[in-house]
Scaffold this active site. Structure first.
Site, PDB file in Angstrom:
ATOM      1  N   CYS A  85      19.597  -6.237  60.061  1.00  0.00           N
ATOM      2  CA  CYS A  85      18.184  -6.407  59.551  1.00  0.00           C
ATOM      3  C   CYS A  85      18.060  -7.628  59.044  1.00  0.00           C
ATOM      4  O   CYS A  85      18.845  -7.981  58.079  1.00  0.00           O
ATOM      5  CB  CYS A  85      18.108  -5.111  58.465  1.00  0.00           C
ATOM      6  SG  CYS A  85      16.634  -5.295  57.565  1.00  0.00           S
ATOM      7  N   GLU A  86      17.063  -8.279  59.431  1.00  0.00           N
ATOM      8  CA  GLU A  86      16.869  -9.673  59.010  1.00  0.00           C
ATOM      9  C   GLU A  86      16.195  -9.702  57.382  1.00  0.00           C
ATOM     10  O   GLU A  86      16.247 -10.865  56.939  1.00  0.00           O
ATOM     11  CB  GLU A  86      15.737 -10.367  59.620  1.00  0.00           C
ATOM     12  CG  GLU A  86      14.260  -9.905  59.702  1.00  0.00           C
ATOM     13  CD  GLU A  86      13.328 -10.510  60.807  1.00  0.00           C
ATOM     14  OE1 GLU A  86      12.046 -10.724  60.416  1.00  0.00           O
ATOM     15  OE2 GLU A  86      13.665 -10.869  61.914  1.00  0.00           O
ATOM     16  N   HIS A  87      15.894  -8.613  56.957  1.00  0.00           N
ATOM     17  CA  HIS A  87      15.356  -8.783  55.609  1.00  0.00           C
ATOM     18  C   HIS A  87      16.541  -8.686  54.670  1.00  0.00           C
ATOM     19  O   HIS A  87      16.320  -9.234  53.491  1.00  0.00           O
ATOM     20  CB  HIS A  87      14.452  -7.606  55.341  1.00  0.00           C
ATOM     21  CG  HIS A  87      13.321  -7.500  56.207  1.00  0.00           C
ATOM     22  ND1 HIS A  87      12.465  -6.294  56.499  1.00  0.00           N
ATOM     23  CD2 HIS A  87      12.299  -8.456  56.594  1.00  0.00           C
ATOM     24  CE1 HIS A  87      11.612  -6.678  57.191  1.00  0.00           C
ATOM     25  NE2 HIS A  87      11.456  -8.056  57.411  1.00  0.00           N
ATOM     26  N   HIS A  88      17.459  -7.921  54.878  1.00  0.00           N
ATOM     27  CA  HIS A  88      18.617  -7.986  53.648  1.00  0.00           C
ATOM     28  C   HIS A  88      19.912  -8.343  54.515  1.00  0.00           C
ATOM     29  O   HIS A  88      20.884  -8.361  53.880  1.00  0.00           O
ATOM     30  CB  HIS A  88      19.102  -6.763  53.016  1.00  0.00           C
ATOM     31  CG  HIS A  88      17.571  -6.102  52.498  1.00  0.00           C
ATOM     32  ND1 HIS A  88      16.594  -5.154  53.177  1.00  0.00           N
ATOM     33  CD2 HIS A  88      16.994  -6.330  51.455  1.00  0.00           C
ATOM     34  CE1 HIS A  88      15.435  -5.217  52.484  1.00  0.00           C
ATOM     35  NE2 HIS A  88      15.966  -5.588  51.394  1.00  0.00           N
ATOM     36  N   GLN A 126      13.716  -3.262  63.742  1.00  0.00           N
ATOM     37  CA  GLN A 126      13.974  -2.295  64.895  1.00  0.00           C
ATOM     38  C   GLN A 126      12.768  -2.426  65.715  1.00  0.00           C
ATOM     39  O   GLN A 126      12.710  -2.164  67.015  1.00  0.00           O
ATOM     40  CB  GLN A 126      14.230  -0.916  64.200  1.00  0.00           C
ATOM     41  CG  GLN A 126      14.482   0.141  65.439  1.00  0.00           C
ATOM     42  CD  GLN A 126      14.876   1.386  64.595  1.00  0.00           C
ATOM     43  OE1 GLN A 126      15.148   1.553  63.619  1.00  0.00           O
ATOM     44  NE2 GLN A 126      14.131   2.554  65.224  1.00  0.00           N
ATOM     45  N   HIS A 154      19.653   2.706  58.892  1.00  0.00           N
ATOM     46  CA  HIS A 154      19.577   1.469  58.367  1.00  0.00           C
ATOM     47  C   HIS A 154      20.148   1.442  57.124  1.00  0.00           C
ATOM     48  O   HIS A 154      19.863   2.015  56.043  1.00  0.00           O
ATOM     49  CB  HIS A 154      18.039   1.136  58.232  1.00  0.00           C
ATOM     50  CG  HIS A 154      17.360   0.795  59.326  1.00  0.00           C
ATOM     51  ND1 HIS A 154      16.699  -0.538  59.750  1.00  0.00           N
ATOM     52  CD2 HIS A 154      17.013   1.672  60.251  1.00  0.00           C
ATOM     53  CE1 HIS A 154      16.218  -0.515  60.795  1.00  0.00           C
ATOM     54  NE2 HIS A 154      16.103   0.776  61.224  1.00  0.00           N
ATOM     55  N   CYS A 156      20.222  -0.905  54.840  1.00  0.00           N
ATOM     56  CA  CYS A 156      19.254  -1.380  53.694  1.00  0.00           C
ATOM     57  C   CYS A 156      18.578   0.022  52.950  1.00  0.00           C
ATOM     58  O   CYS A 156      18.009  -0.049  51.742  1.00  0.00           O
ATOM     59  CB  CYS A 156      18.425  -2.239  54.034  1.00  0.00           C
ATOM     60  SG  CYS A 156      17.288  -1.795  55.445  1.00  0.00           S
TER      61      CYS A 156
END
Length: 195
Positions: A85-88, A126, A154, A156
């Site tokens: 995941c690019e956020h976390h 995703q 996920h 996260c």
């Protein structure tokens, strides 16, 4: 050639340095026996987990295109994937189900799985991953339609934040013949058969 051999020593050393700094900032002793090789291991792991930046999924499809008059749905389901995941930068993982309706050309079945593998081995969300898989197949094979469904867990959401350990996220995207509800329904029935 191993994954780490594809990258320069300079790249690996820079990543190793930064991971050593991160571990230290977290309050750990980077000189502790159990952590001595961790920065190097994490650097190599991250290069493996993001190897998709160095590969062209369209080229994988083009390398195995065959003229064929078959024009019914081709489905490759239950393609396991792992992504970050690019956020976390935490993993999300699951299964992708891909269908296309050929328009004069087919591709090797394993190439569909390779497209999923390449696109998932990048920092992702995703929704974008689902779209990119569909676009790659549509633009490269020019089929009568493509449909992609991705189901993922996920970390996260499971390990932090809302902490929902059993949640599954489903995304879909489609083009061409799959815009017809009947065709989409047939695809969904086929991927859910036997579950």
């Amino acid at each position: 050639m191993s994954e780490s051999e594809k990258y320069s020593e300079e790249t690996i050393e820079k990543l190793k340095y930064h991971y050593k700094e991160i571990i230290s900032l977290l309050g750990e002793d980077v000189e502790r026996e159990g952590l001595l090789k961790t920065p190097l291991r994490v650097a190599k792991a991250m290069l493996t987990l993001t190897k998709g930046y160095d590969e062209d999924p369209a080229e994988v499809l083009r390398a195995a295109m065959f003229k064929e008059e078959y024009n019914q749905m081709v489905i490759v389901k239950d393609i396991d994937f792992y992504s970050l995941c690019e956020h976390h930068m935490l993993p999300f993982y699951g299964k992708a189900h891909v269908a296309y309706i050929p328009n004069g050309y087919i591709t090797g079945l394993s190439k569909i799985a390779r497209v999923v593998d390449i696109i998932s081995h990048r920092l992702q969300v995703q929704e974008r991953m689902t779209l990119q898989i569909k676009q790659c197949i549509q633009e490269t094979l020019n089929p009568l339609g493509v449909m992609v469904v991705v189901e993922a867990r996920h970390m996260c959401m499971q390990m932090r934040g809302v902490e929902c350990p059993n949640s599954v996220t489903t995304t879909s995207d489609f083009s061409g013949g799959f815009r017809q509800a009947k065709t989409r329904e047939e695809f969904m029935n086929l991927i859910n058969r036997g579950r």
